[in-house]
Design a protein around this motif. Structure first.
Motif, PDB file in Angstrom:
ATOM      1  N   LYS A 171      -3.290  -7.217   2.322  1.00 43.61           N
ATOM      2  CA  LYS A 171      -3.609  -7.066   1.058  1.00 43.61           C
ATOM      3  C   LYS A 171      -4.722  -7.399   0.517  1.00 43.61           C
ATOM      4  O   LYS A 171      -5.515  -7.845   1.084  1.00 43.61           O
ATOM      5  CB  LYS A 171      -2.605  -8.461   0.394  1.00 43.61           C
ATOM      6  N   PRO A 172      -5.249  -6.779  -0.675  1.00 43.65           N
ATOM      7  CA  PRO A 172      -6.514  -6.807  -1.227  1.00 43.65           C
ATOM      8  C   PRO A 172      -6.997  -8.197  -1.139  1.00 43.65           C
ATOM      9  O   PRO A 172      -8.325  -8.391  -1.048  1.00 43.65           O
ATOM     10  CB  PRO A 172      -6.366  -6.302  -2.602  1.00 43.65           C
ATOM     11  N   LYS A 173      -6.446  -9.281  -1.424  1.00 42.31           N
ATOM     12  CA  LYS A 173      -6.900 -10.615  -1.668  1.00 42.31           C
ATOM     13  C   LYS A 173      -7.211 -11.241  -0.203  1.00 42.31           C
ATOM     14  O   LYS A 173      -8.170 -11.550  -0.052  1.00 42.31           O
ATOM     15  CB  LYS A 173      -5.633 -11.680  -1.903  1.00 42.31           C
ATOM     16  N   TRP A 221       0.919  -1.330   0.110  1.00 45.12           N
ATOM     17  CA  TRP A 221      -0.119  -0.122  -0.074  1.00 45.12           C
ATOM     18  C   TRP A 221       1.031   1.180   0.038  1.00 45.12           C
ATOM     19  O   TRP A 221       1.768   1.171   0.651  1.00 45.12           O
ATOM     20  CB  TRP A 221      -0.799   0.055   1.468  1.00 45.12           C
ATOM     21  N   MET A 242      -7.881   2.562  -0.814  1.00 48.11           N
ATOM     22  CA  MET A 242      -8.427   2.546   0.501  1.00 48.11           C
ATOM     23  C   MET A 242      -8.307   3.833   0.995  1.00 48.11           C
ATOM     24  O   MET A 242      -7.288   4.519   0.802  1.00 48.11           O
ATOM     25  CB  MET A 242      -7.445   1.412   1.746  1.00 48.11           C
ATOM     26  N   TYR A 291      -7.359  -0.990  -6.591  1.00 49.11           N
ATOM     27  CA  TYR A 291      -7.742  -1.313  -5.090  1.00 49.11           C
ATOM     28  C   TYR A 291      -6.953  -0.030  -4.466  1.00 49.11           C
ATOM     29  O   TYR A 291      -5.870   0.410  -4.414  1.00 49.11           O
ATOM     30  CB  TYR A 291      -7.014  -2.475  -4.447  1.00 49.11           C
ATOM     31  N   TYR A 332      -3.213   0.164  -3.762  1.00 49.85           N
ATOM     32  CA  TYR A 332      -2.002  -0.762  -3.875  1.00 49.85           C
ATOM     33  C   TYR A 332      -1.410  -1.143  -5.014  1.00 49.85           C
ATOM     34  O   TYR A 332      -2.034  -1.065  -6.215  1.00 49.85           O
ATOM     35  CB  TYR A 332      -3.114  -2.224  -3.332  1.00 49.85           C
TER      36      TYR A 332
END
Length: 88
Positions: A51-53, A16, A37, A35, A26
């Motif tokens: 992490k996005p995952k 990030w 945030m 992604y 990200y």
């Protein structure tokens, strides 16, 4: 053209990054992702955020738990009102 310390933007590790206006973005091993945030997001308080995952997996697990709770709650309500589903 090289960046700070001889690193180019493509040399940055996955993770990030603050991109301005209170927003994190990200970057994976291949470049910038879609992604984002907000820095005010509670998940951003612990650095680094997941992490996005991982975030997507947590979302799926939370949705599954809510669906299960709603189904359970629905069967209890039916029992309270004396309605039972017919079994085939």
């Amino acid at each position: 053209m090289s960046g700070f310390g001889g690193l180019t933007m493509s040399d940055k590790p996955a993770g990030w990054y603050y991109v301005g206006d209170g927003t994190l973005r990200y970057r994976d091993d291949y470049g910038w992702t879609d992604y984002y945030m907000d820095t005010k997001d509670p998940r951003a308080r612990d650095w680094p955020p997941p992490k996005p995952k991982t975030l997507l997996q947590q979302l799926r697990e939370a949705e599954a738990a809510r669906s299960l709770a709603a189904a359970h709650r629905g069967s209890r309500v039916a029992m309270l009102f004396g309605r039972r589903r017919a079994r085939h």
